[in-house]
Design a protein around this motif. Structure first.
Motif, short mmCIF file in Angstrom:
data_model
loop_
_atom_site.label_atom_id
_atom_site.label_comp_id
_atom_site.label_asym_id
_atom_site.label_seq_id
_atom_site.Cartn_x
_atom_site.Cartn_y
_atom_site.Cartn_z
N ASP A 114 0.87 -1.17 0.00
CA ASP A 114 0.00 0.00 0.00
C ASP A 114 0.91 1.22 0.00
OD1 ASP A 114 -2.31 1.46 -0.05
OD2 ASP A 114 -2.78 1.20 2.06
N GLU A 115 0.35 2.35 -0.34
CA GLU A 115 1.16 3.56 -0.40
C GLU A 115 0.37 4.73 0.15
OE1 GLU A 115 -1.70 4.63 -3.13
OE2 GLU A 115 -0.71 2.70 -3.04
N SER A 116 1.12 5.78 0.48
CA SER A 116 0.50 7.03 0.90
C SER A 116 1.33 8.15 0.30
CB SER A 116 0.49 7.16 2.42
OG SER A 116 0.04 8.44 2.79
N ILE A 117 0.68 9.14 -0.25
CA ILE A 117 1.43 10.25 -0.83
C ILE A 117 1.33 11.50 0.05
CG2 ILE A 117 1.32 9.45 -3.20
CD1 ILE A 117 -0.95 11.47 -3.64
N SER A 123 7.90 11.97 2.06
CA SER A 123 6.57 11.76 1.48
C SER A 123 6.62 10.42 0.76
CB SER A 123 6.18 12.89 0.54
OG SER A 123 7.02 12.88 -0.60
N ASN A 124 5.49 10.03 0.20
CA ASN A 124 5.43 8.77 -0.53
C ASN A 124 5.93 7.59 0.31
OD1 ASN A 124 4.46 10.24 -2.67
ND2 ASN A 124 6.39 10.29 -3.75
N VAL A 151 8.59 -0.90 5.48
CA VAL A 151 8.08 0.42 5.13
C VAL A 151 9.24 1.19 4.52
CG1 VAL A 151 7.05 2.56 5.97
CG2 VAL A 151 6.41 0.39 7.02
N MET A 152 8.99 1.77 3.37
CA MET A 152 10.00 2.53 2.66
C MET A 152 9.51 3.96 2.52
SD MET A 152 10.20 -0.61 0.09
CE MET A 152 8.56 -0.96 0.66
N PHE A 153 10.44 4.91 2.58
CA PHE A 153 10.12 6.32 2.49
C PHE A 153 10.89 6.94 1.34
CE2 PHE A 153 10.26 4.89 6.85
CZ PHE A 153 9.01 5.21 7.32
N GLN A 154 10.26 7.87 0.68
CA GLN A 154 10.93 8.60 -0.38
C GLN A 154 11.18 10.02 0.12
OE1 GLN A 154 8.70 8.90 -3.98
NE2 GLN A 154 10.31 9.94 -5.08
#
Length: 95
Positions: free
Chosen positions: A8-11, A18-19, A84-87
């Motif tokens: 799943d993702e969140s922007i 973010s992302n 969990v990965m973060f951009q």
């Protein structure tokens, strides 16, 4: 051994990142057990549809917390893994 990955993702934007991308890796030998335990909990607590913390109401808080506790139990039993990965935000320099 085969792994199944649910993502799943969140922007939503934050101060530094973010992302957000989250994934649950389930060993194929545990897939049926993991799915059955999670679905049984949802059925017993009348949880339908996608669960989002932004949608939690006071009456549902205990139900959501219980499901997350079950998820963490599965992690502790090594039946699944969570990543969990973060951009990083663009054009933002640190240090």
């Amino acid at each position: 051994m085969e792994y199944l990955i649910y993502c799943d993702e969140s922007i939503k934007r934050g101060e530094l990142y973010s992302n957000f991308y989250g994934g649950a890796l389930v060993k194929s030998i545990y897939l049926n057990e993991v799915v059955n335990r999670l679905n049984r909990y949802k059925e017993e607590h009348f949880i339908t549809g996608e669960m989002k913390w932004t949608k939690v109401t006071e009456p549902y808080l205990e139900k959501y917390t219980g499901l997350i506790n079950l998820f963490f139990d599965l992690l502790a039993e090594d039946k699944l893994k969570m990543r969990v990965m973060f951009q990083p935000l663009k054009n933002q320099h640190h240090g």
